[in-house]
Design a protein around this motif. Structure first.
Motif, PDB file in Angstrom:
ATOM      1  N   VAL A   1      27.165  63.088  22.165  1.00 21.84           N
ATOM      2  CA  VAL A   1      28.104  62.142  22.646  1.00 21.84           C
ATOM      3  C   VAL A   1      29.279  63.000  23.155  1.00 21.84           C
ATOM      4  N   GLU A   2      29.639  63.945  22.112  1.00 21.02           N
ATOM      5  CA  GLU A   2      30.869  64.777  22.621  1.00 21.02           C
ATOM      6  C   GLU A   2      30.723  65.816  23.653  1.00 21.02           C
ATOM      7  N   VAL A   3      29.437  66.077  23.992  1.00 23.83           N
ATOM      8  CA  VAL A   3      29.198  66.891  25.028  1.00 23.83           C
ATOM      9  C   VAL A   3      29.498  66.339  26.297  1.00 23.83           C
ATOM     10  N   PHE A   4      29.019  64.961  26.350  1.00 22.66           N
ATOM     11  CA  PHE A   4      29.136  64.428  27.850  1.00 22.66           C
ATOM     12  C   PHE A   4      30.380  63.492  27.817  1.00 22.66           C
ATOM     13  N   ASP A   5      31.221  63.248  26.783  1.00 22.78           N
ATOM     14  CA  ASP A   5      32.489  62.683  26.666  1.00 22.78           C
ATOM     15  C   ASP A   5      33.630  63.332  27.229  1.00 22.78           C
ATOM     16  N   GLN A   6      33.977  62.876  28.381  1.00 21.21           N
ATOM     17  CA  GLN A   6      35.286  63.523  29.102  1.00 21.21           C
ATOM     18  C   GLN A   6      36.594  63.552  28.271  1.00 21.21           C
TER      19      GLN A   6
ATOM     20  N   LYS B   1      34.226  67.356  14.260  1.00 18.21           N
ATOM     21  CA  LYS B   1      33.603  68.115  13.043  1.00 18.21           C
ATOM     22  C   LYS B   1      32.663  68.457  13.246  1.00 18.21           C
ATOM     23  N   LEU B   2      32.451  69.959  12.597  1.00 14.12           N
ATOM     24  CA  LEU B   2      31.190  70.906  12.893  1.00 14.12           C
ATOM     25  C   LEU B   2      29.950  70.470  12.458  1.00 14.12           C
ATOM     26  N   ASN B   3      28.963  70.275  13.301  1.00 12.58           N
ATOM     27  CA  ASN B   3      27.584  69.732  13.470  1.00 12.58           C
ATOM     28  C   ASN B   3      26.633  70.771  13.273  1.00 12.58           C
TER      29      ASN B   3
END
Length: 290
Positions: free
Chosen positions: A54-59, A67-69
């Motif tokens: 989600v964070e990769v494609f969330d502008q 948070k480190l995943n």
């Protein structure tokens, strides 16, 4: 009066000091931005490997994850047998390097110090390997290995690269820079060609051998096309192929896991460079010095 004269004098000395520092360290001012530019892809890969999809494609998300995943790494290892791929990559790369060091050393010594009929013609033909791109001979190599029954085996990824025209040329030039008086003295002491090569020439061309070893390891560790062409089972595939499988998932590329896999692939080379960086740099610096 004294303080008034003292202040401009101090300022002048300070300006001279900083001007001298700038003249001495101007190269660092240029190299630091270039180093950051070179490191930026690696930083992006590492940061992305610690994000969620989600964070990769969330502008609206920032550059760094909230948070480190770290779960991307074990999940990446679960998708494909990366342990097997790693072992295969080490075997293939190490075997190619070992074979190349033997063949280029013997061939370079023969072309540099021995006299035999057709030497120049043979050396010219040998250098054709450098002129032709590796992709131009994939088909002939594949057919040869198929007739030998080596397709889908570890040796299939090793045999075509045992000889290196570039490495032979590189080492031949280094051998020619060694004074012939040293080999003549060794011959007078009763040494044969192999003993002269081992005791006289090889110790003097270590920087060239190290420089070639670096080039060979990086090239074959990252090789993707040839192992993909000659293998079709997971048991003998290498790390770049395993990384490619992550990018070709049915639901599309899982970027965090793909970047985690990329980190696993490049980490051994980076670790190797960090440990031996001084020797690596010295080898390249001395390779071109007579």
């Amino acid at each position: 009066m004294t303080n008034a004269l003292h202040t401009p004098l101090c300022e002048k000395r300070r300006r001279v000091h900083w001007r001298r520092r700038l003249q001495e360290n101007w190269l660092h001012l240029v190299m630091v931005p270039l180093a950051l530019l070179w490191l930026s892809p690696m930083i992006w890969i590492l940061v992305t490997s610690l994000k969620t999809n989600v964070e990769v494609f969330d502008q609206s998300a920032g550059f760094f994850p909230e948070k480190l995943n770290f779960s991307n790494y074990p999940s990446t290892l679960a998708v494909a047998p990366f342990g097997t791929y790693l072992l295969n990559s080490v075997i293939v790369t190490g075997s190619i390097l070992a074979g190349q060091l033997v063949t280029i050393t013997l061939a370079a010594y023969a072309f540099a110090r021995l006299t035999f009929p057709g030497k120049n013609i043979l050396f010219t033909l040998f250098l054709l390997q450098v002129m032709f791109p590796i992709y131009a001979i994939f088909l002939t190599n594949f057919v040869t290995l198929q007739e030998m029954g080596l397709i889908n085996t570890i040796p299939a990824m090793i045999v075509p690269f045992i000889a290196s025209g570039y490495g032979t040329f590189m080492l031949r030039q280094s051998f020619r820079q060694v004074p012939s008086e040293l080999s003549d003295a060794a011959r007078l002491d009763g040494c044969n060609h192999l003993e002269i090569l081992w005791h006289v020439y090889l110790p003097l061309v270590k920087p060239t051998l190290i420089a070639f070893a670096i080039i060979s390891v990086v090239t074959h560790w990252n090789d993707y096309m040839w192992p993909l062409l000659v293998t079709n089972s997971e048991g003998i595939r290498t790390l770049p192929i395993g990384l490619g499988l992550l990018a070709k998932a049915d639901s599309g590329a899982d970027w965090p896991r793909l970047m985690a896999g990329t980190t696993l692939v490049v980490s051994p080379l980076l670790l190797l460079f960090i440990i031996f960086q001084r020797r690596f740099i010295d080898s390249f610096m001395h390779t071109g010095v007579k």
